[in-house]
Design a protein around this motif. Structure first.
Motif, short mmCIF file in Angstrom:
data_model
loop_
_atom_site.label_atom_id
_atom_site.label_comp_id
_atom_site.label_asym_id
_atom_site.label_seq_id
_atom_site.Cartn_x
_atom_site.Cartn_y
_atom_site.Cartn_z
N VAL A 113 -1.24 -2.82 22.09
CA VAL A 113 -1.03 -2.96 20.65
C VAL A 113 -1.82 -4.14 20.11
N HIS A 114 -1.75 -5.25 20.80
CA HIS A 114 -2.41 -6.47 20.33
C HIS A 114 -3.93 -6.33 20.37
N PHE A 115 -4.44 -5.70 21.41
CA PHE A 115 -5.89 -5.53 21.50
C PHE A 115 -6.39 -4.57 20.43
N VAL A 116 -5.69 -3.46 20.23
CA VAL A 116 -6.12 -2.50 19.21
C VAL A 116 -6.11 -3.14 17.82
N GLY A 117 -5.09 -3.95 17.53
CA GLY A 117 -5.04 -4.63 16.25
C GLY A 117 -6.26 -5.49 16.01
N TRP A 118 -6.62 -6.29 17.02
CA TRP A 118 -7.82 -7.12 16.92
C TRP A 118 -9.07 -6.27 16.84
N HIS A 119 -9.15 -5.18 17.60
CA HIS A 119 -10.34 -4.32 17.65
C HIS A 119 -10.63 -3.71 16.27
N PHE A 120 -9.58 -3.40 15.52
CA PHE A 120 -9.78 -2.92 14.15
C PHE A 120 -10.10 -4.06 13.21
N TYR A 121 -9.34 -5.14 13.33
CA TYR A 121 -9.45 -6.24 12.38
C TYR A 121 -10.84 -6.87 12.39
N ARG A 122 -11.45 -6.99 13.54
CA ARG A 122 -12.73 -7.69 13.64
C ARG A 122 -13.82 -7.05 12.80
N ASN A 123 -13.76 -5.71 12.62
CA ASN A 123 -14.80 -5.00 11.87
C ASN A 123 -14.36 -4.56 10.49
N ALA A 124 -13.12 -4.87 10.13
CA ALA A 124 -12.62 -4.48 8.80
C ALA A 124 -13.20 -5.40 7.73
N PRO A 125 -13.36 -4.91 6.51
CA PRO A 125 -13.83 -5.77 5.42
C PRO A 125 -12.84 -6.90 5.17
N TRP A 126 -13.36 -8.05 4.73
CA TRP A 126 -12.49 -9.16 4.39
C TRP A 126 -11.64 -8.79 3.18
N ALA A 127 -10.41 -9.26 3.17
CA ALA A 127 -9.49 -8.96 2.08
C ALA A 127 -8.69 -10.22 1.78
N TRP A 128 -7.83 -10.12 0.81
CA TRP A 128 -6.89 -11.23 0.56
C TRP A 128 -5.47 -10.70 0.72
#
Length: 604
Positions: free
Chosen positions: A110-125
């Motif tokens: 779960v933790h790795f998948v979360g990071w794997h998506f987050y790293r390439n997601a557009p920046w947001a607020w």
């Protein structure tokens, strides 16, 4: 506190013998791992680091003799002890940032998948928020438990990192090292004996509440609790320096995990209650100013990590399910080699695991016997009541509104759903502070009462603690040879998947996990989506926005029922929904059975 700073020859020999015996015990385990049929990457690195760390532990004894008033020899010995613990339990192969396969289990996945998506997601607020996972509702890095402390800065350099990059192994290694560092610094507040400091720190490294949390990497930062206790007991350093240290620790804890953050804030409160009311070195204005600033930085870090993107919620899980039992300090929960598990009241009480271990029981018995024999006044020479007060409060919260003794429910207060308290539905975790405080008290009490026998008794306690949980250590150690690969989350291998995602932006499960029986496990298709920069409408989260998620479920059903299909989407359809999905389709769908899943796309 009147103690000799010198170490007797007997203590030196006992210490050196303990280090050699400990290193030999771990070396034997490494040799056994290397002899297994599966490959053991990094074996020689682990062995070399083990030998060097053990040599450093012995060498630092002589260095401390030259600089008895310096803290760095003890801190360095704690770091070496923590590194040995990491080598024995996990190993450098798991710290390799491109070695990700060992993470495909349970919480790590779960933790790795979360990071794997987050790293390439557009920046947001806020910066911790992203919507490519659990699409289109989205989530935040804090709710995938992907360690905002490292995820946020690493996202800035994601483009130069390998396609699959993990920091969980490094974080586990760092936590082991810091557990040793702050363990020795904490012991140093009560004894000038270098040997006692290091052996005492070993008891914190071998704390069952620490080893059992390795499977949840963000919750292994128990050094934050030890650092808070050290801050409470360390000699005065000035109000501003103490505030700067607390401020830094609070910011770090807030970016690690909310549970640990709240535990640290409780220790902050104890410290400033002591400063204001017990020692009277601060006035009301100073106390409130310092506390407000520390709460403010905690809140700011929570905002940045995305914690406030959701309203407080227990995720529809009643408060009191994941609580601690009144017998928690004595219940091994089947982890012990020697002591049996005690009866529970509910399956969720594993979260309230506070087992102390036979080493601590031995020290407690020795401390009580020695204190009764000596008839001396209590050794707790500093103002303890603020710390005892907050730890008692945390312990009561760990027991929750459902008080249990073994399999018996003594008290069960309604209501079950408490909006604010329910945010920390795993209330049993708050037992950790009491486990560490009890370990500290009995270790120091015994050391200060046992005289020339203190080192020998501590060594006995250390090895009792080590051997008692050795099956757990061995089980974790076997991960480096892939022993758990057979039950790991599986990836997709058919070439069709790489072809199907070309030119498409979304993977949609029909239905996703939140909307009913899922069409597929979240992990396989999450990895496919993250590898190709796509979104996915499923996942596994600590908390999610229930209102928006269920509204999406209704919208998805309405779209599918009306025949709406999108060309930029790869649909994964549940077997029971397959015929209906085809019948309601208003477009020409190409559906195939691939690796046991039904995959549908609009034919090109």
């Amino acid at each position: 506190m009147q103690e000799k700073t010198t170490v007797t020859r007997m203590d030196s020999w006992l210490y050196a013998g303990s280090v050699v015996a400990f290193a030999a015990y771990i070396f034997r385990r490494l040799l056994w791992l290397q002899a297994q049929p599966s490959a053991y990457p990094g074996a020689w690195l682990d062995m070399a680091a083990l030998v060097l760390s053990a040599a450093a532990l012995i060498g630092l004894l002589r260095i401390h003799a030259r600089y008895p008033l310096r803290a760095w020899p003890a801190a360095s010995a704690g770091a070496a002890s923590g590194l040995i613990f990491f080598i024995s339990t996990l190993g450098f192969a798991l710290a390799n940032p491109v070695n990700v396969e060992w993470l495909f289990h349970n919480d790590w996945a779960v933790h790795f998948v979360g990071w794997h998506f987050y790293r390439n997601a557009p920046w947001a607020w806020p910066p911790g928020a992203f919507d490519t996972f659990w699409y289109p509702v989205g989530t935040a890095i804090v709710y995938t438990d992907s360690l905002p402390l490292l995820a946020l800065p690493l996202k800035l350099v994601s483009s130069v990192l390998p396609p699959r990059f993990q920091y969980i192994g490094f974080w586990l290694m760092l936590n082991c090292i810091l557990q040793g560092v702050f363990g020795t610094l904490l012991m140093r507040c009560f004894t000038r004996s270098f040997v006692v400091q290091v052996l005492g720190a070993g008891m914190f490294l071998l704390a069952p509440v620490f080893i059992t949390r390795i499977g949840h990497d963000t919750l292994t930062a128990h050094w934050l609790i030890l650092a808070g206790l050290w801050m409470y007991f360390r000699p005065p350093t000035g109000n501003k320096r103490a505030f700067a240290a607390w401020f830094t620790l609070a910011a770090i804890a807030a970016l690690v995990h909310p549970y640990l953050s709240v535990m640290l804030l409780a220790l902050v409160l104890a410290f400033y209650l002591r400063e204001r009311y017990a020692l009277r070195v601060l006035d009301d204005r100073q106390t409130l100013t310092y506390l407000a600033a520390i709460v403010a930085v905690t809140t700011l870090c929570w905002v940045v990590s995305g914690a406030f993107t959701l309203h407080p919620s227990a995720g529809d899980i009643p408060f009191g399910i994941y609580n601690a039992n009144l017998l928690t300090w004595f219940d091994s929960q089947w982890l012990s080699r020697w002591l049996p598990a005690l009866p529970h009241s509910g399956d969720g009480q594993y979260e309230g695991m506070g087992y102390l271990g036979p080493g601590v029981f031995f020290l407690a018995a020795a401390a009580i016997a020695l204190t009764l024999r000596s008839g001396q006044s209590p050794w707790m020479h500093r103002p303890w009541w603020p710390l005892l007060l907050v730890v008692a409060a945390l312990t009561l919260f760990a027991f929750s509104t459902r008080l249990t003794f073994g399999s018996h429910v003594l008290l069960d207060l309604a209501p079950k759903h408490l909006p604010l308290l329910g945010v920390f539905r795993g209330s049993g975790r708050f037992i950790w502070s009491s486990a560490y405080l009890i370990t500290l008290v009995v270790t120091v009490a015994m050391a200060q009462r046992a005289g020339r026998f203190a080192v020998a008794l501590l060594a006995i306690a250390f090895f009792a603690q080590l051997l008692d949980l050795s099956p757990v250590h061995v089980a974790d150690a076997r991960m480096r040879i892939g022993i758990f690969n057979s039950n790991a989350e599986q990836e997709l291998h058919d070439p069709y998947w790489n072809e199907a995602v070309i030119g498409r932006r979304h993977i949609t499960l029909v239905p996703p996990l939140a909307c009913g029986k899922p069409a597929a496990p979240y992990f396989s298709f999450s990895m496919l989506a993250a590898d190709h920069g796509m979104t996915i409408n499923t996942g596994y989260l600590a908390r999610f926005d229930e209102t928006r998620t269920f509204a999406y479920c209704d919208k998805l059903k309405s779209e599918l029922d009306s025949g709406v299909r999108f060309a930029d989407t790869l649909y994964i359809v549940q077997a029971e929904e397959n015929d209906r999905f085809r019948e309601t389709s208003a477009t020409n769908m190409d559906c195939r059975d691939v690796e046991g899943y039904t995959a549908c796309v609009i034919a090109k």
